[in-house]
Design a protein around this motif. Structure first.
Motif, mmCIF file in Angstrom:
data_model
loop_
_atom_site.group_PDB
_atom_site.id
_atom_site.type_symbol
_atom_site.label_atom_id
_atom_site.label_comp_id
_atom_site.label_asym_id
_atom_site.label_seq_id
_atom_site.Cartn_x
_atom_site.Cartn_y
_atom_site.Cartn_z
ATOM 1 N N ASN B 30 0.751 -1.159 0.114
ATOM 2 C CA ASN B 30 -0.018 0.025 0.024
ATOM 3 C C ASN B 30 0.955 1.179 0.056
ATOM 4 O O ASN B 30 0.519 2.230 -0.382
ATOM 5 C CB ASN B 30 -0.897 0.110 1.315
ATOM 6 C CG ASN B 30 -1.996 -1.043 1.139
ATOM 7 O OD1 ASN B 30 -2.579 -1.477 0.131
ATOM 8 N ND2 ASN B 30 -2.045 -1.812 2.258
ATOM 9 N N ARG B 31 2.046 1.079 0.477
ATOM 10 C CA ARG B 31 2.930 2.369 0.527
ATOM 11 C C ARG B 31 3.812 2.454 -0.596
ATOM 12 O O ARG B 31 4.269 3.478 -1.070
ATOM 13 C CB ARG B 31 3.779 2.228 2.015
ATOM 14 C CG ARG B 31 3.111 2.303 3.125
ATOM 15 C CD ARG B 31 4.108 2.082 4.384
ATOM 16 N NE ARG B 31 3.473 1.780 5.435
ATOM 17 C CZ ARG B 31 2.964 2.770 6.271
ATOM 18 N NH1 ARG B 31 3.174 3.955 6.253
ATOM 19 N NH2 ARG B 31 2.457 2.413 7.556
ATOM 20 N N CYS B 32 4.137 1.272 -1.374
ATOM 21 C CA CYS B 32 5.076 1.358 -2.567
ATOM 22 C C CYS B 32 4.635 2.159 -3.643
ATOM 23 O O CYS B 32 3.276 1.950 -3.904
ATOM 24 C CB CYS B 32 5.155 -0.086 -3.007
ATOM 25 S SG CYS B 32 6.469 -0.182 -4.256
ATOM 26 N N THR B 33 5.352 2.916 -4.108
ATOM 27 C CA THR B 33 5.073 4.028 -5.319
ATOM 28 C C THR B 33 5.648 3.386 -6.563
ATOM 29 O O THR B 33 5.594 4.194 -7.627
ATOM 30 C CB THR B 33 5.365 5.232 -4.949
ATOM 31 O OG1 THR B 33 6.622 5.604 -4.760
ATOM 32 C CG2 THR B 33 4.457 5.823 -3.929
ATOM 33 N N GLY B 34 6.422 2.287 -6.542
ATOM 34 C CA GLY B 34 7.212 1.761 -7.360
ATOM 35 C C GLY B 34 8.268 2.758 -7.916
ATOM 36 O O GLY B 34 8.545 2.804 -9.145
ATOM 37 N N CYS B 35 8.870 3.425 -7.018
ATOM 38 C CA CYS B 35 9.780 4.475 -7.433
ATOM 39 C C CYS B 35 11.172 3.855 -7.727
ATOM 40 O O CYS B 35 12.009 4.589 -8.136
ATOM 41 C CB CYS B 35 9.915 5.394 -6.241
ATOM 42 S SG CYS B 35 10.899 4.752 -4.788
ATOM 43 N N HIS B 36 11.560 2.749 -7.306
ATOM 44 C CA HIS B 36 12.977 2.110 -7.718
ATOM 45 C C HIS B 36 14.014 2.469 -7.034
ATOM 46 O O HIS B 36 15.164 2.240 -7.152
ATOM 47 C CB HIS B 36 13.327 2.083 -9.243
ATOM 48 C CG HIS B 36 12.345 1.448 -10.061
ATOM 49 N ND1 HIS B 36 12.334 0.215 -10.290
ATOM 50 C CD2 HIS B 36 11.453 1.846 -10.918
ATOM 51 C CE1 HIS B 36 11.249 -0.280 -11.206
ATOM 52 N NE2 HIS B 36 10.989 0.894 -11.620
ATOM 53 N N SER B 37 13.697 3.313 -6.071
ATOM 54 C CA SER B 37 14.731 3.586 -5.144
ATOM 55 C C SER B 37 15.367 2.493 -4.498
ATOM 56 O O SER B 37 16.892 2.319 -4.433
ATOM 57 C CB SER B 37 14.483 4.606 -3.896
ATOM 58 O OG SER B 37 15.289 5.161 -3.047
ATOM 59 N N PHE B 70 2.841 -2.232 -7.906
ATOM 60 C CA PHE B 70 4.228 -2.415 -7.944
ATOM 61 C C PHE B 70 4.590 -3.405 -6.856
ATOM 62 O O PHE B 70 4.112 -3.353 -5.742
ATOM 63 C CB PHE B 70 4.714 -0.918 -7.502
ATOM 64 C CG PHE B 70 4.054 0.066 -8.184
ATOM 65 C CD1 PHE B 70 3.483 1.190 -7.681
ATOM 66 C CD2 PHE B 70 4.416 0.439 -9.461
ATOM 67 C CE1 PHE B 70 2.790 2.135 -8.346
ATOM 68 C CE2 PHE B 70 3.949 1.439 -10.464
ATOM 69 C CZ PHE B 70 3.029 2.273 -9.621
ATOM 70 N N PRO B 154 11.535 5.549 0.285
ATOM 71 C CA PRO B 154 10.763 6.987 0.726
ATOM 72 C C PRO B 154 9.640 6.667 1.368
ATOM 73 O O PRO B 154 9.086 7.917 1.854
ATOM 74 C CB PRO B 154 10.819 7.737 -0.471
ATOM 75 C CG PRO B 154 10.732 7.012 -1.537
ATOM 76 C CD PRO B 154 11.469 5.676 -1.384
ATOM 77 N N THR B 155 9.097 5.666 1.582
ATOM 78 C CA THR B 155 7.848 5.847 1.890
ATOM 79 C C THR B 155 7.412 4.562 2.971
ATOM 80 O O THR B 155 6.608 4.248 3.305
ATOM 81 C CB THR B 155 6.824 5.459 0.919
ATOM 82 O OG1 THR B 155 6.980 4.136 0.188
ATOM 83 C CG2 THR B 155 6.430 6.483 -0.286
ATOM 84 N N LYS B 177 -1.258 -6.364 10.172
ATOM 85 C CA LYS B 177 -1.862 -6.165 8.951
ATOM 86 C C LYS B 177 -1.802 -7.517 8.451
ATOM 87 O O LYS B 177 -2.098 -7.579 7.067
ATOM 88 C CB LYS B 177 -0.714 -5.123 8.222
ATOM 89 C CG LYS B 177 -0.963 -3.713 8.810
ATOM 90 C CD LYS B 177 -0.814 -2.803 7.738
ATOM 91 C CE LYS B 177 -1.165 -1.106 8.509
ATOM 92 N NZ LYS B 177 -0.514 -0.137 7.692
ATOM 93 N N ASN C 96 14.448 10.858 3.147
ATOM 94 C CA ASN C 96 14.064 10.114 2.026
ATOM 95 C C ASN C 96 14.680 10.493 0.757
ATOM 96 O O ASN C 96 15.117 11.311 0.696
ATOM 97 C CB ASN C 96 12.626 10.258 2.171
ATOM 98 C CG ASN C 96 11.878 9.438 3.305
ATOM 99 O OD1 ASN C 96 12.104 8.417 3.534
ATOM 100 N ND2 ASN C 96 10.843 10.352 3.796
ATOM 101 N N CYS C 98 14.726 9.236 -3.688
ATOM 102 C CA CYS C 98 14.286 8.246 -4.597
ATOM 103 C C CYS C 98 15.700 7.604 -5.585
ATOM 104 O O CYS C 98 16.630 7.693 -5.085
ATOM 105 C CB CYS C 98 13.479 9.088 -5.428
ATOM 106 S SG CYS C 98 14.291 10.128 -6.783
ATOM 107 N N SER C 99 15.164 7.148 -6.517
ATOM 108 C CA SER C 99 16.318 6.280 -7.371
ATOM 109 C C SER C 99 17.177 7.245 -7.681
ATOM 110 O O SER C 99 18.358 6.869 -7.908
ATOM 111 C CB SER C 99 15.570 5.303 -8.405
ATOM 112 O OG SER C 99 15.348 6.456 -9.415
ATOM 113 N N GLN C 240 1.791 9.313 1.108
ATOM 114 C CA GLN C 240 1.643 7.870 1.622
ATOM 115 C C GLN C 240 1.292 7.787 2.890
ATOM 116 O O GLN C 240 0.619 6.867 3.492
ATOM 117 C CB GLN C 240 2.662 7.224 1.014
ATOM 118 C CG GLN C 240 3.017 7.123 -0.661
ATOM 119 C CD GLN C 240 1.772 6.306 -0.951
ATOM 120 O OE1 GLN C 240 0.388 6.885 -1.168
ATOM 121 N NE2 GLN C 240 1.808 5.148 -1.349
ATOM 122 N N ASN C 729 9.886 8.026 -13.192
ATOM 123 C CA ASN C 729 10.512 8.138 -11.731
ATOM 124 C C ASN C 729 12.009 8.014 -11.875
ATOM 125 O O ASN C 729 12.599 8.622 -10.946
ATOM 126 C CB ASN C 729 9.856 7.320 -10.774
ATOM 127 C CG ASN C 729 9.468 5.944 -11.179
ATOM 128 O OD1 ASN C 729 10.235 5.472 -11.854
ATOM 129 N ND2 ASN C 729 8.562 5.148 -10.559
#
Lengths: 200, 230, 895
Positions: B30-37, B70, B154-155, B177, C96, C98-99, C240, C729
């Motif tokens: 639910n938190r993942c935004t698929g950012c690939h970090s 994601f 990040p999330t 959960k 935080n 990001c990639s 989020q 992204n």
């Protein structure tokens, strides 16, 4: 280290320094003079027809135009993105076990510089740490050291930092049609890797 | 002037070692935004060559909504690891906290582990012919740092905790959960649990982290669709 | 290759070389051991290794992977940056990342990075270069620039940047030189959505800071903070968290299943260019249900609520459904839910809603929603915390003053006739331009600096500040509206990403001299005459400040983690040295030796020591209250001294300027606008329309938000689609194509469409199509010209989340310069290729680099995507000038 070994070490050092400089500097009068030294000239140009082109190239009239063309060739081969990059990162394969990752080069270098005072000429110093010419030149300086303990480091240093990617670079350079001179340089470098740096 | 906050990155060392009894990861879809970090962080951390992956984020078209889901995938660090059992040279072992680690000096590259793994988590390095996979960043956990993917999310979609510690807030959230692993039918007791992972994701998750011709993800795009790109 | 060299041969060569190099028989004592106690070196034990965090050095800095600029910490081991982590002390990003943060490592160490100054040989664009020294390069540039200044035409120096985060350093240079030409790319990005905000709230608030941490309801018109968006990461982690931990809801109107749409609680595909209709229908519903915050509206809006009721009388949810495709019942429900959550609710919108012919007005309607429910500046609402952080002039009371050290050169004089104006450059302008400008109101005449910086046809592109119209720079130069003497590109990818750029850049009569400052050899630098290699963000200093979504101003510093690689130099040093060579007083503004000293001076008023600040990377006053309701702050006694109250307006006046406003008998600060109110109604639009001859019935001329169709979207045929571009992204703008781990994930830019759309076109997934884009029809550059602007070929992918009338490609890829990763090629490099065929005993084959660029065509992959920019028309929105990216009508056909 006996006399014979020391002489060999200096010869190896001279070879590595020359190769290093040729990769870091455009052809200039000083380098041309070194290339005219009889033993150097004989090996550089000796060989088959490809090297006749190299001989002609070196024997041309070295006016301003010729130097500018040489500088353009250097840039096209070693600086621009579509050239043959002398940086390790361009040649690394997916084989971290068999070879050093690019990031181990800084580690090897800092080990050396922690113990040993290196003086690099400006043209060498202007290059980043993983530049083939820089690594060869440093190896050459180590090999030429008066201190046998340091001289013995030359080969393992280059094995740790430059092999086997340097061989791939050399092989590609050897096949270039852009410049008979740099093609020949590639061949010599490739042979140097084969004879001196490859682990048997 | 009130006191300045502590500088967190200055507390690192063996004395801060993450001493878990059962290391696990909680991935909250639910938190993942698929950012690939996470996946790019993993690549950077381990200098994984192009074409190999220890971790990957898949983009799946949802069946119920016209949006994407994601899915970060990696080695599930199974408590009952088929790879470990399948390896003929005992190159796969287990650390104190339960994570599964490949000793590449002993690896002979016969790919028995890959065949045995239900999660597609193991890759073969084609140059060395040796197996590679995620190890929960042992070099980081030894000195008190969370695995690279956890640190870079990040999330807070990926978190790291001790499944054997009921006081661990990550464990508590996993329980609250009802986080579950993928492929429960494989019965390998994975240590990577997902919040709100859905059944329909299973077939895609089987492909794991590797590139394969059946892979029709819109990212990591390969030239494998019905009409080839000229 | 001849295997003719034996060991002996090599040794012979070596001895000869040694002799020629002057290395004596005993060996030069070149290399000395530093200390006898140093531990022996066992190089064989140096194996490929992981980062050792107990030895690596952590250094905080500011990311440059996109324009959000999160605080990060870089780990440096053995002089090399190995990893980027977030900096938890940054109150905006809160640790935080990001990639794209790891992309900084890619661009600092990739093998084709520019490391030396280069000068072109042969014709411009031929691709032949030679290395030159810094001194040589700067001497040559100075020699070209000096005459411009000395001969009184400094404006012929054009400084064109893509991404300048030096926070005023380059401006110091251009001001000291005397040119107004600091050109940017604001209009290419977001000027359409900034204008409505500045109109409503004033110059200081071109960007909002929604209080996502505390919000309960978000209505998102096409924004994509999960993948892009200025400040995207700051928004992402808060949204989020709000959604998952505190049940906040987000509704998204979009044209494709973006990451933001995918994580939203509701996603509605919407017809492009119709966001305004939905917003109006929401306003209509809220008023109909009596859910507006009348007290707040009456207190702060400059337009009667009664007029708004009349305005939206016909804008019913059903009307909006017919236009947008969003179901009426949903529009109603969302409007009610939104209003009921007030004040802890907010709207979100960016290029998706705004970069259309009707986009400026659509965003004015969207912004009206927040005022209507009274969430502005409230907890969980649409807050305003100055984007310019420390440099802003609203809400920065009590902050230590941070400013660039050294004398400050004055701004150039405006162009015009009479006292206080520069007449010479003005008189060189085309007649009709001069006429237009002389007819402008005084405020505009005083800020007019020629057609490149302040295009006279687009006064709202520079009315609040110079947003400019970047996409017209090259056409204007081509048309002769501005003569260029020296053109300097700075981190600019125009040749890749701007229409018409290449033609102008190749023309030496238009651009006599081109200097490019960049970190990589890309499409722009390839067309330069001199290339100056720049230090990357990991190797240099910058001041940093931006709006905090945590609503408290803060500042950070970008500091070098490692010295600049090769011969690269920071832009600060480059411009300083160039200023010194140009001389003529310029050097006085750049009187520093150490960059660190320069920045130490910049931050000298911080209440922490410089060493402590560098150690943390960030400073914020932890006791400072958040920027809620800044407009309600009562004026202090000191502020009230010497003021007079204007009877009709209630404005508190001091020396002819409004410093506050009376509300219910109390003098409060009010908004940052001239009338201290929220300007729902703004005469600036019809004023600008009249000044440039735009008919007043054009939607862009309306003083109040208005609905009208995008001109080319009326009468769309069955085979007409809207072509949209978008950002991923893992990429940023046009400069990440060569980041290897990111290119590995996204290296293509297929045409995405709905499967039904594909079926109707007779397509299967993966098929190759030709996509033709038509010229726009509105009152824009070459608008109304018929025909195809351009086309490209690409393959298609299907996604059910696509709006059926929309086809979409990302940009980022399709490079034809840059290195192997950027061009997605695994081929042997060109100089080698011809020779390779003969040399079959060479060890080098593609297999030696087995998986390196697995997606390259040579390895049977897709290759690296398609460059699409040449197919897209220049399309500046009237008056504001923002590029209307998302209006393009196209046709798609199978190849």
């Amino acid at each position: 280290m006996n006399e014979h070994e020391r002489r060999e070490s200096i010869a190896l050092g001279g070879l590595l320094q020359l190769l290093g400089r040729l990769l870091c500097e455009e052809l200039n009068p000083e380098l041309l003079a070194i290339l005219r030294q009889p033993d150097v000239r004989e090996i550089f140009i000796g060989g088959e027809d490809q090297d006749a082109a190299c001989a002609r190239y070196l024997a041309q009239t070295w006016n301003a135009e010729a130097f500018e063309k040489a500088a353009t060739d250097y840039c096209e081969l070693f600086v621009l993105p579509k050239g043959i990059s002398p940086l390790a990162a361009a040649w690394q394969t997916s084989n971290p076990a068999a070879e050093q990752a690019v990031t181990s080069i800084p580690k090897a270098l800092s080990s050396i510089t922690a113990n040993v005072a290196l003086t690099l000429p400006p043209a060498i110093d202007a290059t980043p740490p993983e530049h083939a010419g820089r690594l060869l030149f440093i190896g050459g300086q180590l090999a030429c050291s008066g201190d046998p303990e340091i001289a013995k480091l030359a080969r393992p240093f280059l094995q740790a930092t430059a092999m086997p990617w340097l061989e791939r670079f050399a092989g590609t350079l050897a096949s270039t049609e852009l410049s008979p001179f740099y093609g020949r340089l590639g061949e010599i470098l490739h042979q140097t890797c084969d004879h001196y740096l490859a682990t048997s | 002037m009130p006191a300045l906050p502590k500088i967190p990155w200055e507390s690192i060392g063996p004395e801060h070692r993450l001493d878990y009894k059962r290391a696990f990861m909680l991935i909250d879809l639910n938190r993942c935004t698929g950012c690939h970090s996470c996946s790019v962080s993993c690549k950077t951390e381990h200098e994984v060559p192009l074409g190999n992956f220890r971790m990957r984020v898949r983009y799946l078209e949802r069946p119920d909504r016209p949006t994407l889901a994601f899915l970060p995938l990696l080695c599930m660090q199974c408590q009952d690891a088929p790879c470990l059992k399948a390896c003929p040279t005992e190159a796969i072992g287990r650390l104190d906290d339960g994570r599964v680690v490949i000793n590449d000096e002993k690896c002979c590259g016969n790919k028995a582990c890959i065949a045995a793994c239900p999660y597609g988590a193991i890759s073969i390095n084609e140059e060395t012919s040796k197996a590679e996979k995620c190890d929960f960043c042992t070099h980081r956990t030894e000195i008190g740092l969370a695995p690279a993917c956890v640190a870079s999310c990040p999330t807070d979609a990926i978190r790291f905790g001790d499944l054997d510690d009921p006081q661990d807030p990550v464990t508590q959230e996993a329980q609250a959960k009802q986080a579950r692993p993928f492929r429960e039918d494989a019965d390998t007791a994975p240590s990577v649990l997902y919040v709100d992972h859905e059944r329909w994701m299973e077939p895609k998750s089987n492909l794991g982290v590797r590139l394969s011709p059946e892979d029709d993800d819109i990212i990591y795009e390969q030239n494998n669709l019905s009409s080839k790109i000229i | 290759m001849a295997n003719d060299l034996s060991r002996r041969d090599l040794l012979k060569l070596g001895s000869g070389a040694a002799a020629a190099l002057g290395i004596g028989a005993t060996g030069l004592p070149l290399v000395k051991r530093l200390s006898q106690d140093a531990p022996p070196i066992d190089i064989a034990k140096l194996t490929a290794n992981k980062i050792d965090y107990t030895k690596a050095k952590p250094v905080p800095t500011i990311c440059f992977g996109c324009t959000t600029h999160c605080g990060v910490v870089g780990w440096v081991q053995d002089g090399r940056v190995r990893r980027i982590d977030g900096n938890p002390l940054d109150p905006n990003s809160k640790g935080n990342i990001c990639s794209k943060a790891q992309g900084m490592i890619s661009y600092t160490y990739y093998p084709e990075r520019l490391l030396y100054p280069l000068k072109r040989v042969g014709k411009r664009g031929e691709g032949k270069w030679k290395r030159i020294s810094w001194d040589g390069a700067l001497d040559e540039i100075a020699a070209k620039m000096k005459p411009l200044r000395e001969e009184g035409r400094p404006e012929e120096f054009v400084f064109h940047y893509g991404c300048d985060k030096t926070k005023g350093y380059t401006k110091k240079f251009t001001n000291a030189f005397g040119t107004p030409h600091r050109l940017n790319r604001r209009s290419i990005c977001s000027s359409n959505r900034r204008a409505p905000l500045m109109s409503f709230y004033g110059r200081e608030f071109e960007w909002e800071s929604q209080d996502f941490e505390n919000t309960r309801y978000i209505v998102n018109f096409g924004g994509n903070p999960m993948e892009a968006y200025q400040g995207g990461l700051y928004m992402m982690h808060r949204i989020q968290s709000a959604r998952v931990d505190r049940s906040a809801r987000m509704v998204t109107f979009e044209v494709r299943p973006s990451a933001t749409a995918s994580v939203s609680d509701e996603y509605f595909p919407i017809m492009p260019g119709t966001d305004g209709a939905v917003a109006f229908a929401m306003i209509h519903t809220i008023l109909r249900e009596g859910l507006e915050n009348e007290a707040f509206w009456n207190r702060w809006a400059n337009y009667p609520l009664e007029e708004v009721r009349k305005l939206v009388a016909e804008y019913t949810p059903q009307w909006a459904e017919d236009i947008s495709g969003v179901p009426a019942a949903d529009i109603e429900r969302i409007a009610i839910e939104f209003a009921r959550a007030a004040p802890a609710c907010c709207t979100m919108s960016n290029r998706g809603s705004a970069k259309h012919y009707n986009g400026v007005q659509s965003d004015r309607a969207i912004r009206m929603l927040d005022v209507l429910v009274g969430n502005v500046g409230k907890l969980g609402g649409f807050c305003l915390s100055s984007l310019r952080g420390w440099a802003g002039r609203y809400g920065q009371e009590g902050l230590p003053k941070l400013s660039q050290p050294g004398p400050k050169p004055s701004d150039p004089k405006p162009w015009g006739l009479g006292e206080g104006y520069l007449e010479e450059p003005f008189k060189k302008l085309p007649e009709e331009v001069q006429e237009r400008v002389l007819g402008f109101p005084e405020k505009w005449r005083k800020s007019y600096f020629g057609e490149l910086a302040t295009p006279s046809e687009y006064p709202l592109a520079w009315h609040w500040y110079q947003m400019r119209v970047g996409q017209l720079v090259y056409p204007y130069i081509k048309e002769g509206r501005q003569k260029v003497g020296v053109y300097m590109s700075f981190t600019l990818g125009a040749s890749y990403g701007y229409p018409d750029a290449r033609e102008v850049l190749l023309d030496e009569s238009l651009i006599p001299f081109h200097v490019a400052i960049d970190i990589g050899y890309g499409e722009q630098t390839a067309l330069a005459d001199i290339i100056l290699p720049e230090a990357t963000s990991l190797e240099r200093w910058d001041h940093h400040s931006t709006n905090n979504y945590g609503l408290v101003p803060y500042t950070g510093v970008r500091q070098p983690l490692v010295p600049p690689s090769g011969e690269t130099r920071s832009v600060q040093i480059i411009l300083r040295d160039l200023a010194r060579k140009i001389g003529g007083g310029m050097q006085d503004y750049f009187d520093f030796e150490s960059e660190e000293d320069y920045y130490r001076e910049w931050y000298k008023n911080l209440p922490v020591s410089w060493e402590e600040f560098k150690r943390r990377g960030i400073w914020m006053d932890p006791e400072r209250p958040k920027d809620y309701e800044l407009y309600e702050r009562p004026l202090t006694e000191a502020e009230l001294a010497g003021t007079e109250i204007e009877e009709n307006s209630g404005l508190v006046m001091k020396d002819g300027k409004a410093v506050g406003i009376m509300r219910d008998g109390i003098a409060v600060r009010g908004f940052n606008t001239p009338n201290k109110l929220i300007n729902i109604y703004d005469e600036i639009w019809p004023t600008a329309a009249k000044a440039v001859g735009l008919p007043l019935d054009d939607i862009n001329a309306s003083p109040i938000a208005k609905w009208d169709h995008v001109p080319e979207h009326r009468d769309l045929g069955e085979n007409d689609f809207i072509f949209t571009t978008f950002k991923w992204n893992v990429h940023t703008q046009g400069r990440s194509g060569h980041w290897k781990y990111h290119a590995e994930i996204v290296h293509t830019n297929p045409v995405f469409m709905h499967p039904e759309t594909g079926k109707a076109l007779g397509l299967e997934e993966g098929d190759e199509v030709q996509l033709e884009v038509f010229r726009p029809k509105g009152r824009t550059y070459r608008g109304g010209e018929s025909g195809v602007m351009g086309s490209f070929k690409n393959h298609v992918r299907f996604l059910k989340g696509m709006h059926p009338k929309v086809v979409a490609c990302s940009h980022h890829v399709g490079h034809w310069e840059h290195g192997a990763v950027g061009r997605s090629t695994n081929a042997l490099t060109e100089p080698a290729r011809e020779g390779h065929a003969q040399a079959n005993d060479l060890p080098l084959q593609d297999s030696d680099v087995p998986n390196r660029i697995w997606w390259s065509k040579e390895r049977g992959g897709t290759g690296g995507g398609v460059a699409i920019n040449d197919a897209l028309p220049i399309n500046p929105c009237p008056l504001v000038g923002g590029q209307n990216w998302y209006d393009n009508v196209c046709r798609v056909s199978k190849v």
